[in-house]
Design an enzyme around this catalytic site. Sequence first.
Site, PDB file in Angstrom:
ATOM      1  CG  ASP A  33      -4.696  -9.910  -0.490  1.00  0.00           C
ATOM      2  OD1 ASP A  33      -3.833 -10.772  -0.024  1.00  0.00           O
ATOM      3  OD2 ASP A  33      -5.140  -9.972  -1.571  1.00  0.00           O
ATOM      4  CG  ASP A  34      -6.636  -5.084   0.966  1.00  0.00           C
ATOM      5  OD1 ASP A  34      -5.593  -5.370   0.258  1.00  0.00           O
ATOM      6  OD2 ASP A  34      -7.558  -4.937   0.709  1.00  0.00           O
ATOM      7  CG  HIS A  84      -1.324  -6.363  -0.928  1.00  0.00           C
ATOM      8  ND1 HIS A  84      -1.589  -7.306  -2.015  1.00  0.00           N
ATOM      9  CD2 HIS A  84      -2.796  -6.014  -0.427  1.00  0.00           C
ATOM     10  CE1 HIS A  84      -2.735  -7.418  -2.498  1.00  0.00           C
ATOM     11  NE2 HIS A  84      -3.454  -6.333  -1.543  1.00  0.00           N
ATOM     12  CG  HIS A  88      -4.260  -1.514  -1.655  1.00  0.00           C
ATOM     13  ND1 HIS A  88      -5.399  -1.729  -2.586  1.00  0.00           N
ATOM     14  CD2 HIS A  88      -4.252  -2.865  -1.300  1.00  0.00           C
ATOM     15  CE1 HIS A  88      -5.949  -2.644  -2.781  1.00  0.00           C
ATOM     16  NE2 HIS A  88      -5.423  -3.571  -1.818  1.00  0.00           N
ATOM     17  CG  HIS A 171      -9.559  -8.654   0.797  1.00  0.00           C
ATOM     18  ND1 HIS A 171     -10.587  -9.839   0.099  1.00  0.00           N
ATOM     19  CD2 HIS A 171      -8.894  -7.996   0.140  1.00  0.00           C
ATOM     20  CE1 HIS A 171      -9.890  -9.539  -1.004  1.00  0.00           C
ATOM     21  NE2 HIS A 171      -9.049  -8.761  -1.079  1.00  0.00           N
TER      22      HIS A 171
END
Length: 201
Positions: A33-34, A84, A88, A171
Amino acid sequence: MYTVKVPFVLRWLYPTLIWHRSRTEKRIFLTFDDGPIPDVTPFIINTLNNYGVKATFFCVGENIKKHPDLFDRLLENGHQIGNHTYNHLNGWKTSDDIYLQNVDQCEQLTGTSLFRPPYGRGRRSQYAKLNRYRIIMWDVLSGDFDLKLPPEKCLSNVLKYTQNGSIIVFHDNIKAIPRVTYALPRAIEHWLAEGYEFGVL
């Protein structure tokens, strides 16, 4: 506050979200993620390539805009892409209209049917309006974002709780670097030795 292993009650409360895949097949699903960001995404790509593993990257739209070369590299290496949100956003703290617009803004860059809410936090009303997506959650959270978590504990977390069909979250962000760079290659080696295959979502 977070739990490494997602409690059953969450899966029961949100049965339409995807928490894991088939428990009958010895296959697991790595997700990140991210990103993408230059500080750690290249390390993750190289590590996955070294072991012949494909993964799913839930990308933040503004990071794609900042680092299009890294986003292209994810695609060129055969990894799967998920949405995503563009900025964020925490769904609990964002109105539905703004949240959905932000998801749509990211979709223009990702072109994917996969979505993961940042922080795992979204409202039922938001999920209902995102029904064109497969909303991917997880059943194993590495905790690599936790600045107080020793890298060795991050590794032991994922090894302890992973089972057939697990969706595992790491992440590619700044906070995760010491833990993901330590845990990821060691975890992959362990899982390969255990006979696991790796899939994309």
